[in-house]
Motif scaffolding. Sequence first.
Motif, short mmCIF file in Angstrom:
data_model
loop_
_atom_site.label_atom_id
_atom_site.label_comp_id
_atom_site.label_asym_id
_atom_site.label_seq_id
_atom_site.Cartn_x
_atom_site.Cartn_y
_atom_site.Cartn_z
N TRP A 65 36.14 43.83 31.40
CA TRP A 65 36.68 43.34 32.58
C TRP A 65 35.55 42.42 33.31
N ALA A 67 33.80 40.38 36.40
CA ALA A 67 34.02 40.25 37.81
C ALA A 67 32.51 39.40 38.14
N MET A 74 35.68 47.50 41.70
CA MET A 74 36.33 47.20 40.38
C MET A 74 36.13 48.54 39.34
N ASN A 118 38.40 38.56 36.56
CA ASN A 118 38.82 38.34 37.80
C ASN A 118 39.08 36.83 37.97
N HIS A 120 39.47 33.29 40.72
CA HIS A 120 39.48 32.74 42.13
C HIS A 120 40.61 31.45 42.00
N TYR A 159 48.74 35.31 37.91
CA TYR A 159 47.98 35.87 39.14
C TYR A 159 48.71 35.60 40.32
N GLU A 327 42.73 36.01 48.01
CA GLU A 327 41.88 36.82 47.20
C GLU A 327 42.84 36.92 45.86
N SER A 328 42.45 36.79 44.54
CA SER A 328 43.24 36.68 43.47
C SER A 328 43.32 38.08 42.54
N THR A 329 44.46 38.68 42.00
CA THR A 329 44.35 39.57 41.24
C THR A 329 44.04 39.19 40.02
N LEU A 330 43.61 40.12 38.89
CA LEU A 330 43.17 39.84 37.81
C LEU A 330 43.83 38.93 36.56
N TYR A 351 46.77 48.85 38.35
CA TYR A 351 45.94 48.17 39.25
C TYR A 351 46.87 47.56 40.48
#
Length: 457
Positions: A65, A67, A74, A118, A120, A159, A327-330, A351
């Motif tokens: 993952w 980030a 996280m 992650n 953006h 996302y 702010e975005s999700t994964l 999540y």
Amino acid sequence: MKTARKLAVVLVAGALMLSACSSKSSDGDGVKDTSATKGLPIAGVNLKYDPNTLVNDGKPIHLDWWAWGNIPQMQSFADAYQKIHPNVDITVVNQPWDDYWTKLPLQLQGPKGPAIFNVHNSQHENIIKYMAPYDIPIDELAADYTNAKAHVIDGKVYYIDLGLMSGAIYYNKDMWTKAGLTDADIPATWDQFREVAKKLTVRDGTKLKQAGFNFNSSQSAFQSGMAYQLGQNMFAADGETPTVDNPANMQVIQRFLQMYEDGTGSKDFGTEATTSFGQGQSAMVYAWGWYEGSLRADFPKIKFGVFRTPLPTAGTTPYAFDRYNGESTLGINKNASAEQQKAAQDFLRFYLTDSADMKALNLSLGVFPAYKPLADDPDIKADPALQAYGDITRYIWPGAVPSTFEDNFTKMWQDILYNKVDPAKALTAAQQKITTDLAGKNFTSAEHLYAAYAPSN
């Protein structure tokens, strides 16, 4: 915002450093899970997660993952999930923002890239072709997550927003009290704000020792948001033509230049407003929600308060108080193995329904939760930055706007302040460059989804 992202990295630099690439195989740590019935409650309200299952048939599996910041938050998601599914080994990899968007697209081109990462939204075009759609019905997402349907692409979602961030005014409480100001002096209008800034300004003869208001290096953050207050959209009614060179944006420029002409700040005093505030040199700054966490981590001695950005006219509701961004999700890597993608989809549901860790992430990022079950949480309501927003429904989202707007608003202000370019010419140049940059991008604004939307020229 680029500045926000860089500071977010600073927040966690040293909190947890992990290797850039995991050396583990897709089999993880070799731990097996033999019990699907775990006796755990189903999580979620409309969107639900049932933990009483076997992921990957209980066989070991590894997920990287990626980030760029807020790594402890996280890791908390990953740890909570692994307690339920011990056969799933999730490694959170800290990739600094400055390298993230170069490395990630390259890694996603093959099967060895991170299974989850992650996102953006400013980098949408850079990564969307490598992303797998969410295996979750859109109606379930929209029932529990604000603005989820704004992210639908050809009937699919890749996302959504985990939280909504906007701008507000941060003020130094000690300086406020020393200037004889009280809560009753919180300004409602920009004219009142100018008068408060004058009272907060301290000089030693002609030398500025304390800026009443500092906006150096933060201009791109407020330019379009303050134009929204005046009823000016970023795009024409077609959703594709940028509208930058107009009276509203000129009014915003003139308003802020006038504050420096008042002597309450200076282009040469505190080259980065938020740093100057943290160092006790400036009394007020405009910043987005991320700044709250930055102050607490980097400048813990500063006693600060937050109030909503002033308005042009008292007692009125503007077209929008400001713009916001999510702010975005994964994201899930479509080139990961089928087994990894399936495990990643399961983790995604966890999540999105893990309210405790989602709340902690929202607070660490300084964003108002998009997860509706958290909207009335006492800790969310008590948070200074989030409390300052007021009615979040009167903030407008223009969509995942390409970075050309931020880049050219930044250049425009640099030209005005430091290169002695006439504001009208600088604004025209910004319009021309943004128009050129957007040509062929096929970008369509999301402004029309705003409940109070009205077209503007």
